[in-house]
Scaffold this active site. Structure first.
Site, PDB file in Angstrom:
ATOM      1  N   ASP A 225       6.712  -9.872  -2.592  1.00 15.01           N
ATOM      2  CA  ASP A 225       5.429  -9.202  -2.392  1.00 15.01           C
ATOM      3  C   ASP A 225       5.063  -9.433  -0.929  1.00 15.01           C
ATOM      4  O   ASP A 225       4.523 -10.484  -0.578  1.00 15.01           O
ATOM      5  CB  ASP A 225       4.374  -9.785  -3.328  1.00 15.01           C
ATOM      6  CG  ASP A 225       3.025  -9.108  -3.156  1.00 15.01           C
ATOM      7  OD1 ASP A 225       3.004  -7.882  -2.941  1.00 15.01           O
ATOM      8  OD2 ASP A 225       2.000  -9.812  -3.230  1.00 15.01           O
TER       9      ASP A 225
ATOM     10  N   GLU B  82       7.987  -4.694  -2.623  1.00 14.66           N
ATOM     11  CA  GLU B  82       6.927  -3.718  -2.902  1.00 14.66           C
ATOM     12  C   GLU B  82       6.881  -2.683  -1.785  1.00 14.66           C
ATOM     13  O   GLU B  82       6.897  -3.020  -0.602  1.00 14.66           O
ATOM     14  CB  GLU B  82       5.575  -4.403  -3.026  1.00 14.66           C
ATOM     15  CG  GLU B  82       4.448  -3.434  -3.374  1.00 14.66           C
ATOM     16  CD  GLU B  82       3.124  -4.133  -3.602  1.00 14.66           C
ATOM     17  OE1 GLU B  82       2.223  -3.945  -2.770  1.00 14.66           O
ATOM     18  OE2 GLU B  82       3.008  -4.869  -4.602  1.00 14.66           O
TER      19      GLU B  82
ATOM     20  N   ASP C 245      -0.266 -13.275  -5.376  1.00 14.98           N
ATOM     21  CA  ASP C 245       0.957 -12.882  -4.678  1.00 14.98           C
ATOM     22  C   ASP C 245       2.202 -13.412  -5.396  1.00 14.98           C
ATOM     23  O   ASP C 245       3.245 -12.769  -5.406  1.00 14.98           O
ATOM     24  CB  ASP C 245       0.937 -13.411  -3.240  1.00 14.98           C
ATOM     25  CG  ASP C 245      -0.374 -13.116  -2.542  1.00 14.98           C
ATOM     26  OD1 ASP C 245      -0.465 -12.082  -1.865  1.00 14.98           O
ATOM     27  OD2 ASP C 245      -1.313 -13.919  -2.706  1.00 14.98           O
TER      28      ASP C 245
END
Length: 200
Positions: A7, A68, A141
């Protein structure tokens, strides 16, 4: 299939290593959040991320890296840092010859919760449930990184097959275009002499 989920973020970058196969509950190998200070120079902060990702790749040897996909946001500074962190992740994976995949937040949410509009609390709760954890990974996160890894374990193979099919189709189309161009050139050129044939 062992997947490193990332992430990306410059201030907080989530890392989650998951092992599993489609159709079965995966298990977590490691999860962490790398933090860098906004007071430090950007290059130094990216170096910290790169060193940490390198260490994880060497230690756990993932078969794939799931990152991501970065979207433009109102805060240009935030999206810039996120994109830089994502770039570091892709660089580290490429250096080791590890396939990478970019998943959108809605794809991850849909894979984990069944809804592409799920909130962070729902995603975190489902990550803990899927991985059979006693509590939701914190901060968000960390949960998001694990969600990315789970998403790729469950959907990555089918996505890879679709990509391979698209590439194969593109290759066929390119060959057909070359053959068509060659046929047109041959029709306008005498096959024996290589000179242009008579005009109509």
């Amino acid at each position: 299939m062992r997947v490193l989920g990332i992430d990306p973020g410059l201030t907080r970058c989530g890392l989650g290593m998951v092992d599993g196969v489609p159709g079965r509950p995966p298990f977590v190998l490691a999860v962490d959040v790398v933090r860098t200070s906004a007071h430090e120079e950007t290059g130094a902060r990216l170096a910290v991320l790169e060193e940490t990702m390198e260490e994880w790749v060497r230690r756990y040897r993932p078969a794939a890296v799931a990152v991501e996909r970065v979207f433009a946001q109102h805060n240009v500074g935030t999206v810039m840092g996120t994109a830089q962190a994502a770039g570091v992740a892709l660089l580290v994976a490429a250096r080791h010859g590890i396939p990478t995949a970019l998943h959108t937040p809605s794809e991850v949410k849909a894979a984990i919760t069944g809804s592409g509009r799920a909130g962070k609390d729902q995603v975190g709760a489902m990550v803990a449930r899927i991985l059979r954890l006693d509590e939701v990974p914190k901060p968000a996160d960390a949960a998001d990184a694990l969600a990315l890894a789970i998403c790729h374990v469950w959907r990555g193979q089918s996505t890879d097959r679709l990509d391979a099919a698209r590439q194969a189709a593109s290759g066929v189309a390119a060959r057909q275009q070359r053959a068509y161009a060659a046929a047109r050139t041959g029709a306008a050129t005498s096959p024996r002499t290589g000179t242009r044939g008579p005009r109509a």
